[in-house]
Design a protein around this motif. Structure first.
Motif, PDB file in Angstrom:
ATOM      1  N   MET A   1      -3.433  11.821 -11.416  1.00 39.77           N
ATOM      2  CA  MET A   1      -3.830  11.138 -12.638  1.00 39.77           C
ATOM      3  C   MET A   1      -5.115  10.303 -12.517  1.00 39.77           C
ATOM      4  N   THR A   2      -6.000  10.383 -13.425  1.00 34.20           N
ATOM      5  CA  THR A   2      -7.283   9.669 -13.442  1.00 34.20           C
ATOM      6  C   THR A   2      -7.019   8.271 -13.863  1.00 34.20           C
ATOM      7  N   ARG A   3      -7.403   7.336 -13.210  1.00 39.45           N
ATOM      8  CA  ARG A   3      -7.509   5.818 -13.425  1.00 39.45           C
ATOM      9  C   ARG A   3      -8.668   5.528 -14.192  1.00 39.45           C
ATOM     10  N   SER A   4      -8.767   4.484 -15.139  1.00 39.87           N
ATOM     11  CA  SER A   4      -9.855   3.874 -15.689  1.00 39.87           C
ATOM     12  C   SER A   4     -10.643   3.104 -14.659  1.00 39.87           C
ATOM     13  N   PRO A   5     -11.959   2.876 -14.868  1.00 44.55           N
ATOM     14  CA  PRO A   5     -12.666   2.073 -13.996  1.00 44.55           C
ATOM     15  C   PRO A   5     -12.027   0.586 -13.970  1.00 44.55           C
ATOM     16  N   ASP A   6     -11.524   0.005 -14.875  1.00 42.52           N
ATOM     17  CA  ASP A   6     -10.602  -1.137 -14.765  1.00 42.52           C
ATOM     18  C   ASP A   6      -9.435  -1.052 -14.006  1.00 42.52           C
ATOM     19  N   GLU A   7      -8.811   0.031 -13.881  1.00 41.68           N
ATOM     20  CA  GLU A   7      -7.686   0.241 -13.343  1.00 41.68           C
ATOM     21  C   GLU A   7      -8.073   0.078 -11.704  1.00 41.68           C
ATOM     22  N   ARG A   8      -9.365   0.934 -11.556  1.00 41.21           N
ATOM     23  CA  ARG A   8      -9.542   0.919 -10.308  1.00 41.21           C
ATOM     24  C   ARG A   8      -9.846  -0.197  -9.437  1.00 41.21           C
ATOM     25  N   VAL A   9     -10.724  -0.995 -10.221  1.00 39.79           N
ATOM     26  CA  VAL A   9     -10.862  -2.347  -9.686  1.00 39.79           C
ATOM     27  C   VAL A   9      -9.835  -3.337  -9.563  1.00 39.79           C
ATOM     28  N   LEU A  10      -8.928  -3.221 -10.536  1.00 43.48           N
ATOM     29  CA  LEU A  10      -7.874  -3.976 -10.380  1.00 43.48           C
ATOM     30  C   LEU A  10      -6.772  -3.719  -9.040  1.00 43.48           C
ATOM     31  N   ARG A  11      -6.859  -2.425  -8.631  1.00 45.67           N
ATOM     32  CA  ARG A  11      -6.147  -1.812  -7.648  1.00 45.67           C
ATOM     33  C   ARG A  11      -6.972  -2.317  -6.339  1.00 45.67           C
ATOM     34  N   ARG A  12      -8.218  -2.246  -6.252  1.00 45.01           N
ATOM     35  CA  ARG A  12      -8.808  -2.398  -5.003  1.00 45.01           C
ATOM     36  C   ARG A  12      -8.544  -4.029  -4.905  1.00 45.01           C
ATOM     37  N   THR A  13      -8.789  -4.665  -5.944  1.00 50.11           N
ATOM     38  CA  THR A  13      -8.915  -6.157  -5.826  1.00 50.11           C
ATOM     39  C   THR A  13      -7.407  -6.721  -5.453  1.00 50.11           C
ATOM     40  N   ALA A  14      -6.430  -6.104  -5.882  1.00 51.90           N
ATOM     41  CA  ALA A  14      -4.963  -6.321  -5.401  1.00 51.90           C
ATOM     42  C   ALA A  14      -4.709  -5.986  -3.938  1.00 51.90           C
ATOM     43  N   TRP A  15      -5.374  -4.837  -3.476  1.00 47.76           N
ATOM     44  CA  TRP A  15      -5.199  -4.474  -2.098  1.00 47.76           C
ATOM     45  C   TRP A  15      -6.032  -5.377  -1.186  1.00 47.76           C
ATOM     46  N   ARG A  16      -7.141  -5.911  -1.730  1.00 46.54           N
ATOM     47  CA  ARG A  16      -8.166  -6.706  -1.121  1.00 46.54           C
ATOM     48  C   ARG A  16      -7.359  -8.161  -0.710  1.00 46.54           C
ATOM     49  N   VAL A  17      -6.717  -8.727  -1.849  1.00 41.31           N
ATOM     50  CA  VAL A  17      -5.941  -9.943  -1.967  1.00 41.31           C
ATOM     51  C   VAL A  17      -4.715  -9.427  -0.831  1.00 41.31           C
ATOM     52  N   GLY A  18      -3.946  -8.486  -0.894  1.00 48.46           N
ATOM     53  CA  GLY A  18      -2.954  -8.112   0.018  1.00 48.46           C
ATOM     54  C   GLY A  18      -3.412  -8.227   1.401  1.00 48.46           C
ATOM     55  N   LEU A  19      -4.528  -7.582   1.740  1.00 44.79           N
ATOM     56  CA  LEU A  19      -4.952  -7.347   3.224  1.00 44.79           C
ATOM     57  C   LEU A  19      -5.528  -8.941   3.841  1.00 44.79           C
ATOM     58  N   GLN A  20      -6.205  -9.606   2.591  1.00 41.60           N
ATOM     59  CA  GLN A  20      -6.442 -10.952   3.030  1.00 41.60           C
ATOM     60  C   GLN A  20      -5.393 -11.909   3.389  1.00 41.60           C
ATOM     61  N   THR A  21      -4.186 -11.643   2.469  1.00 40.72           N
ATOM     62  CA  THR A  21      -3.159 -12.498   2.810  1.00 40.72           C
ATOM     63  C   THR A  21      -2.280 -11.923   4.150  1.00 40.72           C
ATOM     64  N   ALA A  22      -2.401 -10.876   4.507  1.00 41.41           N
ATOM     65  CA  ALA A  22      -1.859 -10.147   5.734  1.00 41.41           C
ATOM     66  C   ALA A  22      -2.714 -10.862   6.944  1.00 41.41           C
ATOM     67  N   ALA A  23      -3.989 -10.807   6.749  1.00 36.24           N
ATOM     68  CA  ALA A  23      -4.763 -11.296   7.841  1.00 36.24           C
ATOM     69  C   ALA A  23      -4.667 -12.785   8.111  1.00 36.24           C
ATOM     70  N   ALA A  24      -4.315 -13.475   6.982  1.00 29.89           N
ATOM     71  CA  ALA A  24      -3.976 -15.065   7.114  1.00 29.89           C
ATOM     72  C   ALA A  24      -2.656 -15.220   7.771  1.00 29.89           C
ATOM     73  N   VAL A  25      -1.647 -14.279   7.358  1.00 30.09           N
ATOM     74  CA  VAL A  25      -0.327 -14.455   7.925  1.00 30.09           C
ATOM     75  C   VAL A  25      -0.256 -14.067   9.472  1.00 30.09           C
ATOM     76  N   ALA A  26      -1.358 -12.940   9.948  1.00 28.11           N
ATOM     77  CA  ALA A  26      -1.560 -12.653  11.251  1.00 28.11           C
ATOM     78  C   ALA A  26      -2.076 -13.745  11.907  1.00 28.11           C
ATOM     79  N   VAL A  27      -3.037 -14.535  11.443  1.00 26.50           N
ATOM     80  CA  VAL A  27      -3.658 -15.729  12.346  1.00 26.50           C
ATOM     81  C   VAL A  27      -2.582 -16.785  12.184  1.00 26.50           C
ATOM     82  N   THR A  28      -1.669 -16.850  11.384  1.00 27.01           N
ATOM     83  CA  THR A  28      -0.772 -17.922  11.462  1.00 27.01           C
ATOM     84  C   THR A  28       0.383 -17.660  12.368  1.00 27.01           C
ATOM     85  N   VAL A  29       0.696 -16.393  12.492  1.00 22.69           N
ATOM     86  CA  VAL A  29       1.909 -15.894  13.418  1.00 22.69           C
ATOM     87  C   VAL A  29       1.271 -15.773  14.853  1.00 22.69           C
ATOM     88  N   ALA A  30      -0.317 -15.568  15.141  1.00 25.76           N
ATOM     89  CA  ALA A  30      -0.785 -15.696  16.464  1.00 25.76           C
ATOM     90  C   ALA A  30      -0.969 -16.937  16.831  1.00 25.76           C
TER      91      ALA A  30
END
Length: 411
Positions: free
Chosen positions: A1-30
Motif C-alpha cells: 500500500m502506497t502511503r502519502s507523504p503526510d502519512e510517511r512523515v506522521l509515521r516517522r515522527t511517531a516512531w521517533r517519539v516512541g524511540l525517544q520515549t524508550a531511550a528516556a525509559v532506558a536511562v530512567t531504568v538504568a
C-alpha cells in the motif's frame, strides 16, 4: 500500500517519539537500577558486618558459629577450626600477623570457585578469624539484576509502543491540518480554474467590444453574463470555505423543511432556464446544526439534480422516527452503477447522458454534502429508483422543536 507523504512523515515522527520515549525509559531504568543496586549492596555489606560481629562476640569456641560462617582460633601455637571449613582457608598469615600486632584485618578471597569474606581480630592470647560465605549475597544480586533486565526490557518495548501511539495521536491534528490545507489548495485549483477562465475571457471580450464601440444592448447582455459568472465563482468559493471548515457545526435549531423550501425557491430561476420544474413536499422537520452549512448542502443537491434532470426535480422532507430525511429526486438518466461507490468522493465522474465522450461530473458538490452531513451526525446515500432518474437522500438526527426555531415560519 502506497502511503502519502503526510502519512510517511506522521509515521516517522511517531516512531521517533516512541524511540525517544524508550531511550528516556532506558536511562530512567538504568539510573533506578544503579540506585537499587547500591542500596542492596550497602544493605548486604551492613548485614555481613553485623553477622561477622555477632559471630566474633558470641564465640566461645569454634563449634557453633552462625549459619554460613566458620571460625578459626589461633591460641598461641594451637589452632582450631569449625568442621567443614572450605578448602584453602583460613588465612594463616593474617591470623599470625593479627596475633602479633593486635590489628583487625578484613578482606575477600576466592577458594573453590566461591568468594568468602575473612575478618581477623585479636582474641584472648591470639587471634580469631571469621570466614563468611558470600554465595547467598551474590545470588541475591544476580536475581535483582535479572529482574531489572526483564522488567527493563519489557518496559522498553512497552514504552516504545506507547510512545509511538501517543506520538501518533499528538501529531495527528497537525497532519490533519496539513492534509486539510493540501486538500483545500487542490480543491481551489480544480474548482476555480473554469470560472476564473470564463471571467477572464468574458472580461476580455467586453473590453474588446468597448474599444470597437460595440452595441450597448450586446454589451449589457455580456455584462449580465459576467455578473452571473461572478456569482458562480462566489458560490464555488463558499463551497470551498465550508468544506475547509474543520469545526463542529453550531447548535442552532433549524427547520430543514423550511430551509429546503427556501433553497428550492432560489434554484427555480436556474431550473426554468433549463426547462426543469422544481417541486417540494416538505413538512416541519427539526434538526440541530449550522444553517449556512446545511443550506449549502441542500443547494448542492438541487444543483446536481437540476443539471441532470430532464423535466422535473422533487424535494421531499419528512420526519421518520428519530431522524429527518431529505430526498432529492430527478427524472434524468440516473447514476451509472460504476460511479455509485465513489459518487461522494471529490471530483467523481461517470459516463454522461449525452454527447460523445461526455462524462457526468459531480465536482466538489456531493463531496461537500457528504462532509457537511457527517459533521452533523448524519448520513447520505445515492441510488437509482425503479421509476428512473436519480435519488439522493440525507438522513439527519431529529431535534426536539422548541416554541421558536431559528428559521421556522410564524405560526
Amino acid at each position: 500500500m502506497t502511503r502519502s507523504p503526510d502519512e510517511r512523515v506522521l509515521r516517522r515522527t511517531a516512531w521517533r517519539v516512541g524511540l525517544q520515549t524508550a531511550a528516556a525509559v532506558a536511562v530512567t531504568v538504568a539510573v533506578l537500577g544503579a540506585v537499587a543496586g547500591l542500596v542492596v549492596l550497602r544493605s548486604q555489606h551492613h548485614a555481613e558486618d553485623q553477622l561477622v560481629r555477632s559471630a566474633i562476640d558470641q564465640a566461645d569456641d569454634v563449634g557453633d558459629p552462625p549459619a554460613g560462617t566458620w571460625l578459626v582460633v589461633l591460641d598461641g601455637e594451637r589452632r582450631s577450626a569449625t568442621p567443614g571449613l572450605p578448602a584453602g582457608l583460613p588465612g594463616a598469615a593474617d591470623l599470625r600477623q593479627t596475633a602479633q600486632d593486635h590489628l583487625a584485618r578484613s578482606f575477600d578471597v576466592h577458594a573453590g570457585g566461591r568468594e568468602y569474606r575473612l575478618r581477623t581480630e585479636p582474641f584472648r592470647d591470639g587471634a580469631i578469624q571469621v570466614v563468611l560465605d558470600l554465595r547467598g549475597e551474590h545470588e541475591e544480586r544476580e536475581r535483582l539484576v535479572q529482574a531489572l533486565l526483564i522488567a527493563g526490557s519489557a518496559g522498553l518495548v512497552l514504552a516504545a509502543l506507547a510512545g509511538a501511539w501517543l506520538g501518533r495521536r499528538a501529531v495527528a491534528p497537525l497532519a490533519a491540518a496539513l492534509a486539510l490545507q493540501r486538500r483545500f489548495v487542490a480543491d481551489a485549483g480544480h474548482e476555480l480554474r473554469t470560472p476564473v477562465t470564463l471571467l477572464s475571457t468574458r472580461a476580455q471580450l467586453i473590453r474588446r467590444r468597448l474599444r470597437k464601440g460595440g452595441d450597448p444592448a450586446a454589451l449589457a447582455s455580456e455584462a449580465d453574463e459576467l455578473v452571473r459568472d461572478a456569482g458562480v465563482l462566489a458560490g464555488v468559493l463558499d463551497d470551498l470555505l465550508v468544506a475547509a471548515d474543520p469545526r463542529e457545526p453550531p447548535a442552532d435549531r433549524l427547520d430543514l423543511g423550511r430551509l429546503a423550501d427556501e433553497a428550492a425557491g432560489a434554484a427555480r430561476a436556474e431550473a426554468r432556464a433549463r426547462a426543469v420544474v422544481v417541486r417540494t413536499e416538505t413538512g416541519r422537520a427539526p434538526v440541530t446544526g449550522s444553517e449556512v452549512s446545511l443550506r449549502r448542502a441542500v443547494t448542492a443537491l438541487l444543483d446536481n439534480a437540476i443539471r441532470h434532470a430532464r423535466r422535473e426535480v422533487l424535494v421531499h422532507v419528512a420526519r421518520e422516527g428519530r431522524a429527518v430525511v431529505l430526498t432529492v429526486t430527478d427524472d434524468g438518466p440516473g447514476i451509472d452503477e460504476s460511479v455509485l461507490p465513489t459518487i461522494f468522493d471529490r471530483f467523481s465522474s461517470g459516463p454522461g447522458d449525452g454527447g460523445a465522450g461526455a462524462r457526468r461530473r459531480y465536482g466538489l458538490g456531493l463531496a461537500l454534502v457528504s462532509e457537511i452531513v457527517a459533521r452533523h451526525g448524519g448520513s447520505v446515500t445515492a441510488g437509482n429508483p425503479a421509476a428512473g432518474g436519480a435519488r439522493l437522500q440525507v438522513r439527519l438526527p431529529a431535534a426536539r422543536f422548541p416554541e421558536t426555531t431559528k428559521n421556522s415560519p410564524a405560526g
